[in-house]
Motif scaffolding. Sequence first.
Motif, PDB file in Angstrom:
ATOM      1  N   LYS A 223       0.818  -1.214   0.000  1.00  0.00           N
ATOM      2  CA  LYS A 223       0.000   0.000   0.000  1.00  0.00           C
ATOM      3  C   LYS A 223       0.854   1.266   0.000  1.00  0.00           C
TER       4      LYS A 223
ATOM      5  N   ILE B  75     -10.158   3.082 -11.234  1.00  0.00           N
ATOM      6  CA  ILE B  75     -11.094   2.656 -10.180  1.00  0.00           C
ATOM      7  C   ILE B  75     -10.800   1.211  -9.786  1.00  0.00           C
ATOM      8  N   THR B  76     -10.538   0.388 -10.795  1.00  0.00           N
ATOM      9  CA  THR B  76     -10.218  -1.009 -10.511  1.00  0.00           C
ATOM     10  C   THR B  76      -8.926  -1.114  -9.704  1.00  0.00           C
ATOM     11  N   GLN B  77      -7.919  -0.363 -10.124  1.00  0.00           N
ATOM     12  CA  GLN B  77      -6.652  -0.423  -9.398  1.00  0.00           C
ATOM     13  C   GLN B  77      -6.849  -0.013  -7.931  1.00  0.00           C
TER      14      GLN B  77
ATOM     15  N   GLY C   6      -9.543  -0.310  -6.233  1.00  0.00           N
ATOM     16  CA  GLY C   6     -10.268  -1.413  -5.594  1.00  0.00           C
ATOM     17  C   GLY C   6      -9.331  -2.522  -5.158  1.00  0.00           C
ATOM     18  N   TYR C   7      -8.323  -2.821  -5.990  1.00  0.00           N
ATOM     19  CA  TYR C   7      -7.347  -3.858  -5.618  1.00  0.00           C
ATOM     20  C   TYR C   7      -6.589  -3.464  -4.351  1.00  0.00           C
ATOM     21  N   PHE C   8      -6.517  -2.165  -4.095  1.00  0.00           N
ATOM     22  CA  PHE C   8      -5.852  -1.716  -2.868  1.00  0.00           C
ATOM     23  C   PHE C   8      -6.842  -1.566  -1.721  1.00  0.00           C
ATOM     24  N   GLY C   9      -8.055  -2.060  -1.935  1.00  0.00           N
ATOM     25  CA  GLY C   9      -9.023  -2.061  -0.844  1.00  0.00           C
ATOM     26  C   GLY C   9      -9.728  -0.736  -0.637  1.00  0.00           C
ATOM     27  N   ILE C  10      -9.700   0.106  -1.668  1.00  0.00           N
ATOM     28  CA  ILE C  10     -10.387   1.390  -1.548  1.00  0.00           C
ATOM     29  C   ILE C  10     -11.807   1.248  -2.071  1.00  0.00           C
ATOM     30  N   ASP C  11     -12.722   1.613  -1.224  1.00  0.00           N
ATOM     31  CA  ASP C  11     -14.143   1.525  -1.509  1.00  0.00           C
ATOM     32  C   ASP C  11     -14.493   2.241  -2.824  1.00  0.00           C
TER      33      ASP C  11
ATOM     34  N   GLU D  97     -10.595  -4.617   3.516  1.00  0.00           N
ATOM     35  CA  GLU D  97      -9.925  -4.232   2.274  1.00  0.00           C
ATOM     36  C   GLU D  97      -9.861  -5.400   1.295  1.00  0.00           C
TER      37      GLU D  97
ATOM     38  N   ILE E 203     -13.173  -5.719  -0.356  1.00  0.00           N
ATOM     39  CA  ILE E 203     -13.344  -4.743  -1.442  1.00  0.00           C
ATOM     40  C   ILE E 203     -12.587  -5.209  -2.690  1.00  0.00           C
ATOM     41  N   ALA E 204     -11.373  -5.711  -2.485  1.00  0.00           N
ATOM     42  CA  ALA E 204     -10.590  -6.209  -3.623  1.00  0.00           C
ATOM     43  C   ALA E 204     -11.331  -7.367  -4.300  1.00  0.00           C
TER      44      ALA E 204
ATOM     45  N   THR F 154     -14.117  -6.104  -6.311  1.00  0.00           N
ATOM     46  CA  THR F 154     -13.600  -5.439  -7.511  1.00  0.00           C
ATOM     47  C   THR F 154     -13.322  -6.456  -8.621  1.00  0.00           C
TER      48      THR F 154
ATOM     49  N   SER G 296      -0.574  -4.959  -6.195  1.00  0.00           N
ATOM     50  CA  SER G 296      -1.524  -4.408  -5.214  1.00  0.00           C
ATOM     51  C   SER G 296      -1.449  -5.194  -3.901  1.00  0.00           C
ATOM     52  N   SER G 297      -2.277  -4.775  -2.960  1.00  0.00           N
ATOM     53  CA  SER G 297      -2.272  -5.452  -1.667  1.00  0.00           C
ATOM     54  C   SER G 297      -3.267  -6.617  -1.633  1.00  0.00           C
ATOM     55  N   THR G 298      -3.806  -6.983  -2.813  1.00  0.00           N
ATOM     56  CA  THR G 298      -4.738  -8.117  -2.876  1.00  0.00           C
ATOM     57  C   THR G 298      -3.995  -9.419  -2.577  1.00  0.00           C
TER      58      THR G 298
END
Lengths: 301, 256
Positions: free
Chosen positions: A77, A99-101, A103-108, B4, B7-8, B11, B98-100
């Motif tokens: 992160k 937006i997808t990227q 999301g992969y970092f856990g952002i709503d 988180e 959310i991933a 996504t 990413s952190s996924t």
Amino acid sequence: MHAIQVEDLTKVYANDTLALEKVNLTINAGDFFALLGANGAGKTTMIGIITGIVMKTKGKVHIFQYDIDRNFAEARKMIGVVPQEFNFNIFEKAQDILITQAGYFGIDRSEAIKRSEVVLKQLGLWEKRNEVSRNLSGGMKRRLMISRALVHNPKLLILDEPTAGVDVELRHGMWDYLRKLNEQGVTILLTTHYLEEVEQMCRYAAIIKNGQIIKHDKVSSLVQLLEMEAYEFTVKDMHGLDKIKKYHPSVRDANVFEVELHRNNELNDFICQVHKVGMEIIDIRPKGYRLEKLFLNIMRE
Amino acid sequence: MLSEQIIAFKTIVRREVVRFMRIWTQTLLPPVITQSLYFIIFGKFIGSRIGEVQGVSYMAFIVPGLVMMSVISSSYSNVVSSFFSSKFQRSVEELLVSSTSNWVIMAGYVIGGALRGICVGTLVFFVSILFTRPVIYHFGIIAFFMMLSALLFALAGLINGIYAQKFDDISFVPNFILTPLMYLGGVFYSIENLPVFWQNLSQYNPILYMVNGFRYGFYGFSDVDIRTSALILVFFVLSLGAFCLYLLKKGTGLKT
Ligand SMILES: Nc1ncnc2c1ncn2[C@@H]1O[C@H](COP(=O)(O)OP(=O)(O)O)[C@@H](O)[C@H]1O
Ligand SMILES: [Mg+2]
């Protein structure tokens, strides 16, 4: 605080290429840092390991004190990365990519939409938000990669050869933008094989060659090593060469010799001397690749 | 943090669903057309000469198998093609940097693919109503077999996608392994009608258990014990899931 701490990092690829050999490197938080090296030196490999695309063979990496193996999510992160080559889904729209990227970092999602708007505007891509990535120009793609890297507000931005294939105008815009980011506290690590860029932009640099860090210093000190610059002189005839021996000219051809001179003002004096001993100068040219020269000087040290 | 990762996960699933919905003429329509042709040719034209199988019309007999076939191949092909193309375009790096976490990457792709399988299966089932009156013996069993088969073949598709290096590699398994197993998996016949040798051999075909378990949910009969079917299915899902996680952790096919 260290933004990056690399200890004994070694990478051997599947085909037995030794790309990194026991590399140690620390980069302070807030730095504007260059990793300088020729093609094949191991820059992309190093970045790949830090960002999770390349598996390391040995060694440890900490990002703001998070171990990239044990605290992998926290470490990731902190990092935004702009890779050397485009890696978009070519059918995806610019804003969707961001937006997808996020999301992969856990952002709503609702927050991700806001963040994507901010960074797209910062990089002048807001008008292109609904364009699929393959329809963007090279420069726009490069900027889209930067905005993608920043969408989750990383504290460390890593750019792999950011100016390769980028035109002058965009390059200057990019430098200004990176400088601003750095002033806001984002640590920046970039790789390049252009010494000139490093001179203009970076405070610290490490020089990597054949998978080893051969020098790590302030950029201003590194450039000191370049005080001596080599020139190639073509003259009508070499009869007076003995009389300028104190400059250690080395003969290259029947009427070509090379000397190393201090950058400051020695060139002027030297030319006067050459005239004085009666040699007629046909051509003077600075010798080749400065990065190569810097390597040589470091090795000689 | 768990929230988180959730959310991933959402996504990835969302991106997968948007993808197959956007190109629905390539992802949803073709299997529905193919299976409708089976209904017409096998069910109507040929089935009328076969008469009843285990007490139901031949058309009714083949419906569960044809639905299951479309679930299996759609789940599989969704994951293998989506994952391989993100590898090919290198956009998979967006996930890798990413952190996924790995299990979320796996779950996201697999659920995304399974959703397409279930979508197509449901459409094929509704088309079948045009040809025969559906019977539902036990809805829970139908749902169980449909979902687990979708998961299993989505996982298999992911493993294929992880190993695939070129486009040929993603069509090999569907063409040379999956299709024969499906056709020999008791979709069109009851294995009771086969010679003993073929009956025994069929028992090693995992798809036989899925088709029969699924058909049991409709009509309450099966060539095999459905508890065995269910266990085999769960066993395969868990083992492929574990194997997949292992591959992701090792970085096989993804990281150099
Ligand atoms: N995937 C790979 N497999 C095998 N060797 C590789 C791979 N990637 C890079 N290398 C080798 O590792 C060395 C370092 O490469 P790289 O990190 O890309 O250098 P740079 O980015 O400084 O140009 C080179 O010798 C390169 O050929
Ligand atoms: Mg490189």
